[in-house]
Design an enzyme around this catalytic site. Sequence first.
Site, PDB file in Angstrom:
ATOM      1  N   ASP A  81       0.809  -1.349  -0.395  1.00  0.00           N
ATOM      2  CA  ASP A  81       0.133   0.379  -0.017  1.00  0.00           C
ATOM      3  C   ASP A  81       0.514   1.275  -0.365  1.00  0.00           C
ATOM      4  O   ASP A  81       2.184   1.305   0.638  1.00  0.00           O
ATOM      5  CB  ASP A  81      -1.043  -0.088   1.492  1.00  0.00           C
ATOM      6  CG  ASP A  81      -2.021   0.675   0.954  1.00  0.00           C
ATOM      7  OD1 ASP A  81      -2.419   1.159   0.484  1.00  0.00           O
ATOM      8  OD2 ASP A  81      -2.469   0.234   2.203  1.00  0.00           O
ATOM      9  N   LYS A 111      -1.202  -0.693  -4.302  1.00  0.00           N
ATOM     10  CA  LYS A 111      -1.882  -0.081  -4.409  1.00  0.00           C
ATOM     11  C   LYS A 111      -2.475   1.407  -4.150  1.00  0.00           C
ATOM     12  O   LYS A 111      -1.440   1.942  -2.849  1.00  0.00           O
ATOM     13  CB  LYS A 111      -3.331  -0.481  -2.797  1.00  0.00           C
ATOM     14  CG  LYS A 111      -4.479  -0.137  -2.823  1.00  0.00           C
ATOM     15  CD  LYS A 111      -5.006  -1.291  -1.585  1.00  0.00           C
ATOM     16  CE  LYS A 111      -4.544  -0.321  -0.275  1.00  0.00           C
ATOM     17  NZ  LYS A 111      -5.691   1.107  -0.441  1.00  0.00           N
ATOM     18  N   GLU A 113      -4.612   4.796  -3.138  1.00  0.00           N
ATOM     19  CA  GLU A 113      -5.651   5.483  -2.220  1.00  0.00           C
ATOM     20  C   GLU A 113      -6.118   6.124  -3.738  1.00  0.00           C
ATOM     21  O   GLU A 113      -5.380   6.983  -4.168  1.00  0.00           O
ATOM     22  CB  GLU A 113      -5.970   5.855  -1.219  1.00  0.00           C
ATOM     23  CG  GLU A 113      -6.052   4.688   0.010  1.00  0.00           C
ATOM     24  CD  GLU A 113      -6.286   5.532   1.353  1.00  0.00           C
ATOM     25  OE1 GLU A 113      -6.855   6.183   1.573  1.00  0.00           O
ATOM     26  OE2 GLU A 113      -5.699   4.673   2.503  1.00  0.00           O
ATOM     27  N   GLU A 180     -14.456   0.244  -0.230  1.00  0.00           N
ATOM     28  CA  GLU A 180     -14.183   0.455   0.830  1.00  0.00           C
ATOM     29  C   GLU A 180     -15.605   1.297   1.544  1.00  0.00           C
ATOM     30  O   GLU A 180     -15.758   2.623   0.278  1.00  0.00           O
ATOM     31  CB  GLU A 180     -12.840   1.322   0.930  1.00  0.00           C
ATOM     32  CG  GLU A 180     -13.685   0.815   2.711  1.00  0.00           C
ATOM     33  CD  GLU A 180     -11.769   1.108   3.495  1.00  0.00           C
ATOM     34  OE1 GLU A 180     -10.782   1.093   3.180  1.00  0.00           O
ATOM     35  OE2 GLU A 180     -11.827   1.498   4.847  1.00  0.00           O
TER      36      GLU A 180
HETATM   37  O1  KIV Z   1      -4.664   0.009   4.380  1.00  0.00           O
HETATM   38  C1  KIV Z   1      -5.682  -1.069   4.491  1.00  0.00           C
HETATM   39  O2  KIV Z   1      -5.131  -2.055   5.666  1.00  0.00           O
HETATM   40  C2  KIV Z   1      -6.783  -1.289   3.483  1.00  0.00           C
HETATM   41  C3  KIV Z   1      -7.871  -1.797   3.468  1.00  0.00           C
HETATM   42  C4  KIV Z   1      -8.463  -2.099   4.541  1.00  0.00           C
HETATM   43  C5  KIV Z   1      -8.352  -2.103   1.678  1.00  0.00           C
HETATM   44  O3  KIV Z   1      -6.001  -0.042   2.409  1.00  0.00           O
END
Ligand code: KIV
Length: 273
Positions: A81, A111, A113, A180
């Site tokens: 992320d 990933k 946002e 989400e």
């Molecule tokens: O940071 C995270 O764990 C997330 C998930 C909940 C999708 O973005």
Amino acid sequence: MPTVRDIRTKAGDEPITMATAYDAPAAEIVDEVGVDIVLVGDSLGNTTLGYDTTLPVTVDDIARHVGAVSRATEDALVVADMPFLSFGVSEEESIKNAGRMLKEAGAKAVKLESGPHTVGLTERLVQLGIPVVAHLGLTPQRVNEYGGYPRQGTDTETATEIIELAKAHAHAGAFALILEHVPANLARTVTDAIEIPTIGIGAGPDCDGQVLVFHDIVGLSEWTPSFSKQYGNVREEMKNAVEAYANEVESGEFPGPEHSHESDDLEDLESFY
Ligand code: KIV
């Protein structure tokens, strides 16, 4: 071992399973049970680093934890992320930070946002060989704009915006989309509208897959969101174990003879002192 291509083609197929993990033991568990994707989420900030929000999490934090998770994972696809402001400020910085997750830490994808500002960036990253998972609906890095973590896409205008952004990110080359905390009927509409799989969290049953935070699944979090489900009570188990240990130290029961050893070479030692 699922690849990015396998996940991309799973839309409408068997449900995709995704869970977060932040360290080697959790990654081993998630991987051993056959979860398809392990996400090193920036929820690391709340679950593991003791922050109130995800905003203070750094690229170094995520890279370190992606390293631990990658080393412990044999089959699942590891996704890193991208933390707050590590992307979207300048294209060069964004590429450098995302590239680091693959080059140094061992992730197979990142990933972001997502929003209007990540459509072009998604396309560029994908062109460079950095697969992207998009994330729409509630994006917790916007906590200050939202004033909390409210449901998203609950009226026609905001729902339409999410549908358009979902299409734009699918078109830009994202291989999956996390939705989400949005209404189930919106998630269903998005899932039908795009070719790539949707993975829901608080988005109802009609996404192509589901994701939950590891600490919520096992019952390690002090608080869990209403859309999450707790399948264990690890916090209680851990507390009982640590309490039993402390009680045994205090009572002298631990360590017992089976946890200690004497050396024959030191037989005379005590007589010298
Ligand atoms: O940071 C995270 O764990 C997330 C998930 C909940 C999708 O973005």
